[in-house]
Design a protein around this motif. Structure first.
Motif, mmCIF file in Angstrom:
data_model
loop_
_atom_site.group_PDB
_atom_site.id
_atom_site.type_symbol
_atom_site.label_atom_id
_atom_site.label_comp_id
_atom_site.label_asym_id
_atom_site.label_seq_id
_atom_site.Cartn_x
_atom_site.Cartn_y
_atom_site.Cartn_z
ATOM 1 N N PRO A 12 -2.910 6.247 -14.058
ATOM 2 C CA PRO A 12 -2.375 6.379 -12.705
ATOM 3 C C PRO A 12 -0.872 6.143 -12.687
ATOM 4 O O PRO A 12 -0.344 5.300 -13.418
ATOM 5 N N ASN A 13 -0.187 6.933 -11.879
ATOM 6 C CA ASN A 13 1.256 6.765 -11.744
ATOM 7 C C ASN A 13 1.531 5.508 -10.932
ATOM 8 O O ASN A 13 0.934 5.304 -9.877
ATOM 9 N N PRO A 14 2.414 4.668 -11.402
ATOM 10 C CA PRO A 14 2.734 3.480 -10.606
ATOM 11 C C PRO A 14 3.437 3.881 -9.315
ATOM 12 O O PRO A 14 4.235 4.812 -9.287
ATOM 13 N N ARG A 15 3.090 3.183 -8.256
ATOM 14 C CA ARG A 15 3.721 3.415 -6.961
ATOM 15 C C ARG A 15 4.614 2.226 -6.657
ATOM 16 O O ARG A 15 4.528 1.193 -7.296
ATOM 17 N N ILE A 16 5.477 2.376 -5.684
ATOM 18 C CA ILE A 16 6.439 1.329 -5.346
ATOM 19 C C ILE A 16 5.986 0.639 -4.069
ATOM 20 O O ILE A 16 5.648 1.291 -3.081
ATOM 21 N N TYR A 17 5.987 -0.688 -4.109
ATOM 22 C CA TYR A 17 5.615 -1.498 -2.953
ATOM 23 C C TYR A 17 6.755 -2.442 -2.619
ATOM 24 O O TYR A 17 7.451 -2.933 -3.509
ATOM 25 N N ALA A 18 6.934 -2.690 -1.327
ATOM 26 C CA ALA A 18 7.921 -3.655 -0.852
ATOM 27 C C ALA A 18 7.185 -4.778 -0.139
ATOM 28 O O ALA A 18 6.248 -4.530 0.617
ATOM 29 N N CYS A 19 7.609 -5.999 -0.394
ATOM 30 C CA CYS A 19 7.032 -7.168 0.270
ATOM 31 C C CYS A 19 7.904 -7.494 1.477
ATOM 32 O O CYS A 19 9.108 -7.746 1.336
ATOM 33 N N LEU A 20 7.291 -7.466 2.655
ATOM 34 C CA LEU A 20 8.013 -7.765 3.884
ATOM 35 C C LEU A 20 7.542 -9.106 4.439
ATOM 36 O O LEU A 20 6.344 -9.398 4.436
ATOM 37 N N ASP A 21 8.482 -9.899 4.917
ATOM 38 C CA ASP A 21 8.101 -11.182 5.508
ATOM 39 C C ASP A 21 7.657 -10.973 6.956
ATOM 40 O O ASP A 21 7.569 -9.831 7.436
ATOM 41 N N GLU A 22 7.403 -12.067 7.665
ATOM 42 C CA GLU A 22 6.883 -11.974 9.031
ATOM 43 C C GLU A 22 7.879 -11.378 10.015
ATOM 44 O O GLU A 22 7.509 -10.966 11.112
ATOM 45 N N HIS A 23 9.144 -11.280 9.622
ATOM 46 C CA HIS A 23 10.172 -10.684 10.479
ATOM 47 C C HIS A 23 10.496 -9.243 10.063
ATOM 48 O O HIS A 23 11.413 -8.638 10.616
ATOM 49 N N GLY A 24 9.785 -8.711 9.088
ATOM 50 C CA GLY A 24 10.023 -7.354 8.622
ATOM 51 C C GLY A 24 11.156 -7.222 7.634
ATOM 52 O O GLY A 24 11.642 -6.118 7.367
ATOM 53 N N ILE A 25 11.601 -8.334 7.056
ATOM 54 C CA ILE A 25 12.701 -8.326 6.086
ATOM 55 C C ILE A 25 12.124 -8.115 4.682
ATOM 56 O O ILE A 25 11.156 -8.766 4.300
ATOM 57 N N CYS A 26 12.729 -7.230 3.920
ATOM 58 C CA CYS A 26 12.279 -6.949 2.553
ATOM 59 C C CYS A 26 12.650 -8.113 1.640
ATOM 60 O O CYS A 26 13.819 -8.499 1.551
ATOM 61 N N ALA A 33 0.035 0.447 -9.951
ATOM 62 C CA ALA A 33 -0.891 1.543 -9.690
ATOM 63 C C ALA A 33 -1.788 1.219 -8.498
ATOM 64 O O ALA A 33 -2.356 2.119 -7.886
ATOM 65 N N GLN A 34 -1.909 -0.061 -8.161
ATOM 66 C CA GLN A 34 -2.737 -0.509 -7.042
ATOM 67 C C GLN A 34 -1.898 -1.413 -6.151
ATOM 68 O O GLN A 34 -0.935 -2.023 -6.614
ATOM 69 N N PRO A 35 -2.292 -1.562 -4.887
ATOM 70 C CA PRO A 35 -1.555 -2.492 -4.026
ATOM 71 C C PRO A 35 -1.534 -3.893 -4.635
ATOM 72 O O PRO A 35 -2.540 -4.347 -5.190
ATOM 73 N N PRO A 36 -0.410 -4.593 -4.582
ATOM 74 C CA PRO A 36 -0.256 -5.884 -5.250
ATOM 75 C C PRO A 36 -1.143 -7.017 -4.760
ATOM 76 O O PRO A 36 -1.232 -8.030 -5.406
ATOM 77 N N GLY A 37 -1.773 -6.909 -3.647
ATOM 78 C CA GLY A 37 -2.651 -7.998 -3.248
ATOM 79 C C GLY A 37 -2.623 -8.275 -1.773
ATOM 80 O O GLY A 37 -2.832 -7.383 -0.968
ATOM 81 N N ALA A 39 -1.707 -9.378 2.173
ATOM 82 C CA ALA A 39 -0.908 -8.685 3.193
ATOM 83 C C ALA A 39 0.574 -8.925 2.963
ATOM 84 O O ALA A 39 0.981 -9.892 2.334
ATOM 85 N N GLY A 40 1.372 -8.036 3.475
ATOM 86 C CA GLY A 40 2.819 -8.155 3.329
ATOM 87 C C GLY A 40 3.405 -7.098 2.417
ATOM 88 O O GLY A 40 4.594 -6.846 2.454
ATOM 89 N N TRP A 41 2.570 -6.471 1.577
ATOM 90 C CA TRP A 41 3.046 -5.426 0.668
ATOM 91 C C TRP A 41 2.797 -4.074 1.307
ATOM 92 O O TRP A 41 1.705 -3.780 1.765
ATOM 93 N N HIS A 42 3.837 -3.238 1.332
ATOM 94 C CA HIS A 42 3.754 -1.911 1.936
ATOM 95 C C HIS A 42 4.291 -0.887 0.943
ATOM 96 O O HIS A 42 5.329 -1.107 0.316
ATOM 97 N N GLU A 43 3.586 0.240 0.836
ATOM 98 C CA GLU A 43 4.049 1.289 -0.086
ATOM 99 C C GLU A 43 5.275 1.981 0.502
ATOM 100 O O GLU A 43 5.323 2.299 1.691
ATOM 101 N N VAL A 44 6.278 2.184 -0.355
ATOM 102 C CA VAL A 44 7.519 2.844 0.059
ATOM 103 C C VAL A 44 7.803 4.027 -0.858
ATOM 104 O O VAL A 44 7.270 4.118 -1.957
#
Length: 64
Positions: A12-26, A33-37, A39-44
């Motif tokens: 599987p091709n690795p995808r990119i995820y960003a971890c956002l805090d409760e204020h939406g800050i990266c 290849a899979q979501p990191p775990g 809540a808080g991680w969003h695919e970008v």
């Protein structure tokens, strides 16, 4: 033989995820290849270091 099978096995091709805090800050990026775990991680679509410590633009998120 094993090396040949590994070469042609579907990886599987690795995808990119960003971890956002409760204020939406990266806070972090991760390639996986899979979501990191939890809540808080969003695919970008891409990873930009300038986004660390700032809110992500709406255009950064992928749509499925």
């Amino acid at each position: 033989m094993r090396a040949l099978l590994q070469k042609f096995a579907a990886t599987p091709n690795p995808r990119i995820y960003a971890c956002l805090d409760e204020h939406g800050i990266c806070r972090a990026f991760r390639r996986s290849a899979q979501p990191p775990g939890p809540a808080g991680w969003h695919e970008v679509k891409e990873q930009r270091l300038a986004w660390l410590g700032a809110p992500l633009p709406k255009s950064a998120f992928t749509r499925h």
